[in-house]
Design a protein around this motif. Structure first.
Motif, PDB file in Angstrom:
ATOM      1  N   GLY A  28     -80.362 -18.663 -38.378  1.00  0.00           N
ATOM      2  CA  GLY A  28     -79.610 -19.024 -39.571  1.00  0.00           C
ATOM      3  C   GLY A  28     -78.119 -18.928 -39.300  1.00  0.00           C
ATOM      4  O   GLY A  28     -77.661 -18.003 -38.633  1.00  0.00           O
ATOM      5  N   ALA A  58     -80.907 -23.140 -39.105  1.00  0.00           N
ATOM      6  CA  ALA A  58     -81.088 -23.216 -40.558  1.00  0.00           C
ATOM      7  C   ALA A  58     -79.741 -22.918 -41.190  1.00  0.00           C
ATOM      8  O   ALA A  58     -79.057 -21.959 -40.801  1.00  0.00           O
ATOM      9  N   GLN A 114     -86.288 -19.334 -45.019  1.00  0.00           N
ATOM     10  CA  GLN A 114     -86.514 -20.623 -44.372  1.00  0.00           C
ATOM     11  C   GLN A 114     -87.047 -20.473 -42.953  1.00  0.00           C
ATOM     12  O   GLN A 114     -87.302 -21.465 -42.276  1.00  0.00           O
ATOM     13  N   LEU A 150     -81.810 -17.936 -45.883  1.00  0.00           N
ATOM     14  CA  LEU A 150     -82.064 -18.492 -44.550  1.00  0.00           C
ATOM     15  C   LEU A 150     -83.263 -17.809 -43.887  1.00  0.00           C
ATOM     16  O   LEU A 150     -84.048 -18.461 -43.188  1.00  0.00           O
ATOM     17  N   VAL A 189     -85.588 -20.053 -34.372  1.00  0.00           N
ATOM     18  CA  VAL A 189     -84.830 -20.526 -35.527  1.00  0.00           C
ATOM     19  C   VAL A 189     -83.752 -19.490 -35.842  1.00  0.00           C
ATOM     20  O   VAL A 189     -84.054 -18.309 -35.995  1.00  0.00           O
TER      21      VAL A 189
END
Length: 248
Positions: free
Chosen positions: A134, A159, A200, A197, A132
């Motif tokens: 950001g 993200a 997240q 972020l 993931v």
């Protein structure tokens, strides 16, 4: 005959063309990074470089989202100027401008080192693996999915800031940096957006506008900060790097 060591490039000698001006500070920053990542001990070991910095290129986000003037003719003209000046490849140190690369590549006749593709490759090679990432970028970059397509191929989820954060923190900071503002007024909003972020699940933050590294420092966030301009500079130098050969 006595052997000698000489330098020979892999193919024709490359001349880097920088299609810039979007904005001028980001272009200057990119060239500085290009110099910094070049493994050179003398002036003569640096690659030849041509810079076309045209700040009159229409705003890329306005073109993508608000029916502003299409910057493609400016980008084509700049590419043609670089080619006429001897450039053999082109680097574009502007994330949002990459939305227009398909429209200019067929007119240029030169390879364009694609910054977003290089960032995807860079993240895919990181260890521990980044699943993931950001993204802090202009609204034009985020809404048009410039990064999503390349990152989907690399198996990386993006993200992105929510609409309020994008409109009240990220874009104002980018606009301020383009206007030459530095300091806490730009650094703090970007850091706050980046931290959200990370909350997240972002394992790295992409500074997806070439002005963002002018305001956001790696030390201000708890995960790696990926600077696409630096990634692009390294990719360009890799393509122009010479290797020693032995002549008999």
């Amino acid at each position: 005959m006595q052997s000698a060591i000489y330098w020979r490039s892999n193919g024709p000698s490359e001349i880097i063309g920088i299609l810039g001006g979007m904005g001028p500070a980001a272009t200057a920053d990119f060239y500085a990074k290009l110099v910094s990542v070049t493994p050179a001990g003398t002036d003569q070991e640096h690659p030849r470089t041509v810079i076309w910095s045209d700040p009159t290129v229409p705003d890329r986000t306005k073109a993508l989202l608000h029916q502003g003037p299409d910057p493609t003719p400016w980008l084509i003209r700049g590419s043609e100027i670089l080619r006429a000046a001897g450039a053999t490849l082109i680097a574009i140190p502007c994330n949002t401008a990459h939305a227009f690369v398909p429209g200019i590549s067929e007119h240029v006749g030169l390879p364009i080192v694609h910054m977003i593709d290089e960032v995807a490759l860079h993240l895919a090679a990181m260890r521990p693996r980044v699943r993931v990432a950001g993204l802090l970028a202009t609204t034009g970059t985020t809404r048009t999915g410039l990064y999503q397509e390349w990152f989907d191929h690399a198996g990386i989820t993006l993200a992105m800031p929510d609409e309020v954060t994008q409109d009240t923190e990220v874009m104002p900071a980018i606009q301020a940096l383009k206007a030459g503002t530095r300091g806490t007024s730009t650094a703090q909003p970007l850091a706050r957006a980046a931290h959200r972020l990370v909350e997240q699940g972002a394992q790295a933050i992409i500074a997806g506008c070439t002005e963002i590294p002018l305001g956001l420092t790696p030390e201000s966030i708890p995960v790696p900060l990926i600077d696409p301009a630096l990634v692009l500079a390294r990719a360009v130098i890799e393509r122009t790097r010479t290797t020693p050969h032995e002549a008999q």
